[in-house]
Design a protein around this motif. Structure first.
Motif, PDB file in Angstrom:
ATOM      1  N   PHE A 156       0.845  -1.202   0.000  1.00 47.12           N
ATOM      2  CA  PHE A 156       0.000   0.000   0.000  1.00 47.12           C
ATOM      3  C   PHE A 156       0.880   1.251   0.000  1.00 47.12           C
ATOM      4  O   PHE A 156       0.588   2.213  -0.702  1.00 47.12           O
ATOM      5  CB  PHE A 156      -0.944   0.011   1.205  1.00 47.12           C
ATOM      6  N   GLY A 157       1.956   1.221   0.785  1.00 47.74           N
ATOM      7  CA  GLY A 157       2.858   2.368   0.831  1.00 47.74           C
ATOM      8  C   GLY A 157       3.435   2.714  -0.528  1.00 47.74           C
ATOM      9  O   GLY A 157       3.601   3.882  -0.872  1.00 47.74           O
ATOM     10  N   SER A 158       3.699   1.683  -1.341  1.00 48.75           N
ATOM     11  CA  SER A 158       4.281   1.911  -2.669  1.00 48.75           C
ATOM     12  C   SER A 158       3.295   2.596  -3.612  1.00 48.75           C
ATOM     13  O   SER A 158       3.696   3.238  -4.583  1.00 48.75           O
ATOM     14  CB  SER A 158       4.741   0.584  -3.284  1.00 48.75           C
ATOM     15  N   PHE A 159       1.990   2.495  -3.301  1.00 50.12           N
ATOM     16  CA  PHE A 159       0.980   3.104  -4.170  1.00 50.12           C
ATOM     17  C   PHE A 159       1.047   4.630  -4.156  1.00 50.12           C
ATOM     18  O   PHE A 159       0.567   5.277  -5.088  1.00 50.12           O
ATOM     19  CB  PHE A 159      -0.433   2.670  -3.761  1.00 50.12           C
ATOM     20  N   ALA A 160       1.620   5.210  -3.112  1.00 46.93           N
ATOM     21  CA  ALA A 160       1.729   6.676  -3.048  1.00 46.93           C
ATOM     22  C   ALA A 160       2.602   7.197  -4.179  1.00 46.93           C
ATOM     23  O   ALA A 160       2.370   8.286  -4.708  1.00 46.93           O
ATOM     24  CB  ALA A 160       2.292   7.112  -1.691  1.00 46.93           C
ATOM     25  N   PRO A 207      -1.360   1.690  -8.872  1.00 50.96           N
ATOM     26  CA  PRO A 207      -1.743   0.778  -9.951  1.00 50.96           C
ATOM     27  C   PRO A 207      -2.811   1.379 -10.848  1.00 50.96           C
ATOM     28  O   PRO A 207      -2.954   0.994 -12.001  1.00 50.96           O
ATOM     29  CB  PRO A 207      -2.257  -0.463  -9.223  1.00 50.96           C
ATOM     30  N   ILE A 208      -3.578   2.319 -10.303  1.00 56.64           N
ATOM     31  CA  ILE A 208      -4.587   3.057 -11.060  1.00 56.64           C
ATOM     32  C   ILE A 208      -4.286   4.530 -10.896  1.00 56.64           C
ATOM     33  O   ILE A 208      -4.158   5.012  -9.761  1.00 56.64           O
ATOM     34  CB  ILE A 208      -6.018   2.761 -10.532  1.00 56.64           C
ATOM     35  N   ALA A 209      -4.153   5.268 -11.994  1.00 57.51           N
ATOM     36  CA  ALA A 209      -3.830   6.693 -11.919  1.00 57.51           C
ATOM     37  C   ALA A 209      -4.857   7.433 -11.074  1.00 57.51           C
ATOM     38  O   ALA A 209      -6.055   7.163 -11.157  1.00 57.51           O
ATOM     39  CB  ALA A 209      -3.780   7.291 -13.325  1.00 57.51           C
ATOM     40  N   GLY A 210      -4.367   8.337 -10.219  1.00 57.86           N
ATOM     41  CA  GLY A 210      -5.278   9.146  -9.419  1.00 57.86           C
ATOM     42  C   GLY A 210      -5.309   8.788  -7.950  1.00 57.86           C
ATOM     43  O   GLY A 210      -6.075   9.361  -7.184  1.00 57.86           O
ATOM     44  N   GLY A 211      -4.481   7.821  -7.539  1.00 54.77           N
ATOM     45  CA  GLY A 211      -4.438   7.472  -6.124  1.00 54.77           C
ATOM     46  C   GLY A 211      -5.297   6.274  -5.789  1.00 54.77           C
ATOM     47  O   GLY A 211      -5.624   5.460  -6.646  1.00 54.77           O
ATOM     48  N   CYS A 212      -5.694   6.172  -4.524  1.00 57.32           N
ATOM     49  CA  CYS A 212      -6.442   5.008  -4.036  1.00 57.32           C
ATOM     50  C   CYS A 212      -7.907   5.112  -4.446  1.00 57.32           C
ATOM     51  O   CYS A 212      -8.619   6.015  -3.991  1.00 57.32           O
ATOM     52  CB  CYS A 212      -6.331   4.923  -2.513  1.00 57.32           C
ATOM     53  N   ALA A 271      -2.685   8.600   5.330  1.00 54.06           N
ATOM     54  CA  ALA A 271      -1.386   8.980   4.763  1.00 54.06           C
ATOM     55  C   ALA A 271      -1.475   9.143   3.255  1.00 54.06           C
ATOM     56  O   ALA A 271      -0.826  10.026   2.679  1.00 54.06           O
ATOM     57  CB  ALA A 271      -0.334   7.928   5.120  1.00 54.06           C
ATOM     58  N   MET A 272      -2.292   8.301   2.600  1.00 52.05           N
ATOM     59  CA  MET A 272      -2.485   8.430   1.153  1.00 52.05           C
ATOM     60  C   MET A 272      -3.139   9.771   0.830  1.00 52.05           C
ATOM     61  O   MET A 272      -2.726  10.469  -0.103  1.00 52.05           O
ATOM     62  CB  MET A 272      -3.352   7.283   0.634  1.00 52.05           C
ATOM     63  N   MET A 273      -4.158  10.130   1.601  1.00 55.21           N
ATOM     64  CA  MET A 273      -4.834  11.408   1.379  1.00 55.21           C
ATOM     65  C   MET A 273      -3.860  12.568   1.531  1.00 55.21           C
ATOM     66  O   MET A 273      -3.828  13.486   0.699  1.00 55.21           O
ATOM     67  CB  MET A 273      -5.998  11.549   2.371  1.00 55.21           C
ATOM     68  N   MET A 309       3.338   9.193   3.591  1.00 60.43           N
ATOM     69  CA  MET A 309       3.192   7.745   3.513  1.00 60.43           C
ATOM     70  C   MET A 309       4.393   7.049   4.142  1.00 60.43           C
ATOM     71  O   MET A 309       4.238   6.045   4.860  1.00 60.43           O
ATOM     72  CB  MET A 309       3.006   7.292   2.069  1.00 60.43           C
ATOM     73  N   GLN A 310       5.588   7.556   3.884  1.00 58.29           N
ATOM     74  CA  GLN A 310       6.792   6.946   4.456  1.00 58.29           C
ATOM     75  C   GLN A 310       6.727   6.956   5.983  1.00 58.29           C
ATOM     76  O   GLN A 310       7.068   5.971   6.641  1.00 58.29           O
ATOM     77  CB  GLN A 310       8.037   7.697   3.971  1.00 58.29           C
TER      78      GLN A 310
END
Length: 201
Positions: free
Chosen positions: A90-94, A98-103, A167-169, A180-181
């Motif tokens: 999940f941290g790597s998604f920041a 995998p989908i443009a635009g975040g979570c 953290a993503m937000m 995120m880190q």
């Protein structure tokens, strides 16, 4: 896969990114036509309505993320390692979503609220799956004496998901992955010090 199935998958992929970046309300049929390169009739050959497309596109986005989780924990046997792998993914998604635009779960949950009950329900189902995955890892860890037996799996799953989604937000808002880190580092420290049974690995 037939040509029709390939076209439908391509529409879902492109619509998932569009909805994730612009939101359901902010993305028009014209926008969908633009990103897919299809006319309205070409889109409606595969989906009865924008609502149906939005729901299937959300499902597509969540399936894409879930695939990363499954791959991450496949080679991990210990509950602590599995939790840390899920957090790392999940941290790597920041930085590399995998989908443009975040979570998509965060974005859709915030947007759907009461205005789009079908998307809200889908968001709740996706969140339940995410929480249940973490709960199962923790519960199995307790049963195998890898996680302390006084741990409440529901509580820990809530803490992990809320911390990561928050953290993503913040990372999206400030365009800075440091948030995120920090969350990942904190959760790993929390797991090592509060869940792990000393001497297990």
């Amino acid at each position: 896969m037939s040509k029709g199935e390939e076209t439908k998958t391509r529409i879902l992929q492109q619509a998932a990114e569009l909805f994730n970046q612009q939101g359901y309300a902010g993305a028009s049929i014209s926008d969908i036509m633009r990103v897919t390169g299809l006319q309205k009739g070409g889109i409606y050959n595969h989906f009865q309505s924008k609502d149906e497309l939005a729901i299937q596109a959300f499902d597509y986005a969540i399936a894409s993320i879930s695939k990363h989780y499954r791959i991450a924990i496949r080679s991990k046997r210990h509950a602590i390692e599995r939790l840390q792998a899920l957090i790392a993914v999940f941290g790597s998604f920041a930085e590399n979503p995998p989908i443009a635009g975040g979570c998509p779960l965060l974005n859709t949950a915030v947007e759907s609220d009461d205005a789009h009950p079908a998307l809200r329900e889908r968001s709740q189902q996706a969140m339940n799956s995410w929480l249940n995955l973490i709960r199962r890892v923790i519960q199995t860890g307790i049963e195998k004496a890898e996680v302390q037996n006084n741990i409440n799996p529901d509580e820990v799953a809530t803490i992990i998901v809320a911390t990561l989604e928050g953290a993503m937000m913040m990372s999206q808002l400030y365009n800075d992955t440091v948030y995120m880190q920090r969350a990942v580092n904190h959760l790993n420290h929390y797991i090592e010090n509060n869940l792990k049974i000393n001497g297990t690995s």
